[in-house]
Scaffold this active site. Sequence first.
Site, PDB file in Angstrom:
ATOM      1  N   LYS A 223      -9.544   2.572  -3.824  1.00 49.79           N
ATOM      2  CA  LYS A 223      -9.683   1.500  -1.764  1.00 49.79           C
ATOM      3  C   LYS A 223     -11.575   2.701  -1.635  1.00 49.79           C
ATOM      4  O   LYS A 223     -11.622   3.788  -2.040  1.00 49.79           O
ATOM      5  CB  LYS A 223      -8.969   2.633  -0.739  1.00 49.79           C
ATOM      6  CG  LYS A 223      -9.407   2.076   0.674  1.00 49.79           C
ATOM      7  CD  LYS A 223      -8.608   2.339   0.992  1.00 49.79           C
ATOM      8  CE  LYS A 223      -9.009   1.979   3.165  1.00 49.79           C
ATOM      9  NZ  LYS A 223      -7.701   2.448   4.071  1.00 49.79           N
TER      10      LYS A 223
ATOM     11  N   GLU B 295       1.295  -1.099   0.189  1.00 49.79           N
ATOM     12  CA  GLU B 295       0.035  -0.051  -0.165  1.00 49.79           C
ATOM     13  C   GLU B 295       0.923   1.492   0.323  1.00 49.79           C
ATOM     14  O   GLU B 295       1.753   1.246   0.819  1.00 49.79           O
ATOM     15  CB  GLU B 295      -1.131   0.096   1.181  1.00 49.79           C
ATOM     16  CG  GLU B 295      -1.778   1.172   1.579  1.00 49.79           C
ATOM     17  CD  GLU B 295      -2.606   1.290   2.868  1.00 49.79           C
ATOM     18  OE1 GLU B 295      -3.443   1.948   3.297  1.00 49.79           O
ATOM     19  OE2 GLU B 295      -2.123   0.079   3.600  1.00 49.79           O
TER      20      GLU B 295
ATOM     21  N   CYS C 186      -5.197  -1.856   2.288  1.00 46.99           N
ATOM     22  CA  CYS C 186      -5.315  -1.434   3.600  1.00 46.99           C
ATOM     23  C   CYS C 186      -6.203  -2.477   4.338  1.00 46.99           C
ATOM     24  O   CYS C 186      -6.359  -3.875   4.065  1.00 46.99           O
ATOM     25  CB  CYS C 186      -5.398   0.158   3.840  1.00 46.99           C
ATOM     26  SG  CYS C 186      -5.752   0.421   5.663  1.00 46.99           S
TER      27      CYS C 186
END
Length: 562
Positions: free
Chosen positions: A377, A300, A429
Amino acid sequence: MKNKKAASKTLDFFQKTLLLITASVLFWLSNPNIFFEDGLGWLAWFNYLPVFFLIRKCNIRQSILYGAFYGIISYGLYGYWLNTFHPLGLIIVCIAYMIICALLFVGLKWADLICIKNGWLLQFVCVCAYEYLKTLGFLGMSYGVTAYTQWKFTTLIQICSVTGVFGLNLLVIFPSAFLFSLISKKQAKQKLIHQVDFERKSHISAYVKKEKALAVNSLRLTYICGLTWAALFFSTLIYGNYVVRQPVSKKSVTVAAIQNNDSPWKNGIEEYSRNVKNLIQLTEEAQSLSSEIDFVVWPETAVAPSIIYNYDYGNDVRRFMLISQLLNFLDENNAVFVIGNSHEVEFRGAEKQYYNSALVFESGKNVHPPEPQIYSKMKLVPFTESFPLKHTFPSLYVRLLNGGSHMWQKGDEYTVFNYRGLKFSTPICFEDTFSTICRQMVLNGSRCFINLSNDSWSKSTACQHQHLAMAVFRSVENRVPTVRSTASGVTCIISPTGKIEKIAPEFCQAFVIGKVPLMNENSQTVFTKTGDIAGMAEAVLGAFILLIQTIVVIIKKILDKK
């Protein structure tokens, strides 16, 4: 007399406090924690036993107080690592669970009051419903769901491909309710037997006789429920044993997941350049060990400067040179690269928007100029990545930004990538802690999860293993493999049955290389097709029974007055 009352109150307070502490510690130790990095999963089967006894000893007002303390203590111990990011993060979580658990305890006490004989069954359903409901909404998080403690018991957790994690929750939470019912009813039965023996000497009371018969019937129901649970438990083990013995696809691709051990707190072009250099070096080391690597995964936001923006519009020469160096490396490499990037988008006359994204590059196709496929995301971390009330509470918003929060824009598409026969999605995440997100990715055609994460900020093995435990369940629920590339841990490859095939040591620069099976595109598990029906059913059933029983109690009181 006063001394006896005072002593009785002191003893009662001590017993309640001991039950509160025991319940909180059981919850903490059953999950990955500072002492046991994988958690003591077997303790979870008794997590709620002291809670049920505590509820029995409390009145309604006391249940609010003890529930609030349970939320603060249990989640304060469990999520202590939030303090590393910012003390405010831990405070917010503790306050949230102070309120949530206070409401839970009130609900459990009310269930105990309105279902005198078999309130334990309603309490059991209410606890299962609470664990599902707490994962929903803006503040919802899956951390702390009881079934996740079983992540190392591969055979047991295969049932999640049918019921999801909240179906397994029923199995794991039930023993606490069963033992509570068994112990408390046996105690009540013994008390009634003594009453019967006493009153037999002076003309036996019909009321006591009736109560004894009811106690026997109630205890019989407890045994029946216990036997039903045992049958389901052993059926689950048989099913799990069958599943883990099934062969997986012989077709596979080779993946290298890179762990760069980078600190998220360090910024500046020198730091960004050093990190990209390390990522390239680790990749070359991995490729020197295996010439057949099809995919390389970086964590990430492994590359901090926006690759596309700095190449197309950037006016910082050093950033442009860094991105050019990176693109040259990618274009000369035969592997498909999945890279975490802070993706920037600029619109005319509008503020620049920032996304936490995964970019996919393949040499000779989309590297020069950089035109990668992108996933951004969709589930943002409350308060640290998203704060919808920034205009209502501007001072708090500023404080969050000053504390290190990085507010992102929300992505809007469950992207599925298709390269070299592998259809995959990239939950970023903590997105792989949510079954709904990963399930939707599979429904869209994904047959592998490639998770890009950065838990390095926590400086905690417990935090990283709590996250890993939930990632295991996403593979099991949908029966697809998972590749995790993290900044400092846990970087690994997980099989479709939740077995960790390869794993890198934490808090160091490392990588793992492994085979990832190409799963059948037409196969979907029962869970993938139906979703969290178990969790929804628990919530609806708990609310329905509570409502009906409450109405019955109210009607009974009205009739008694007449």
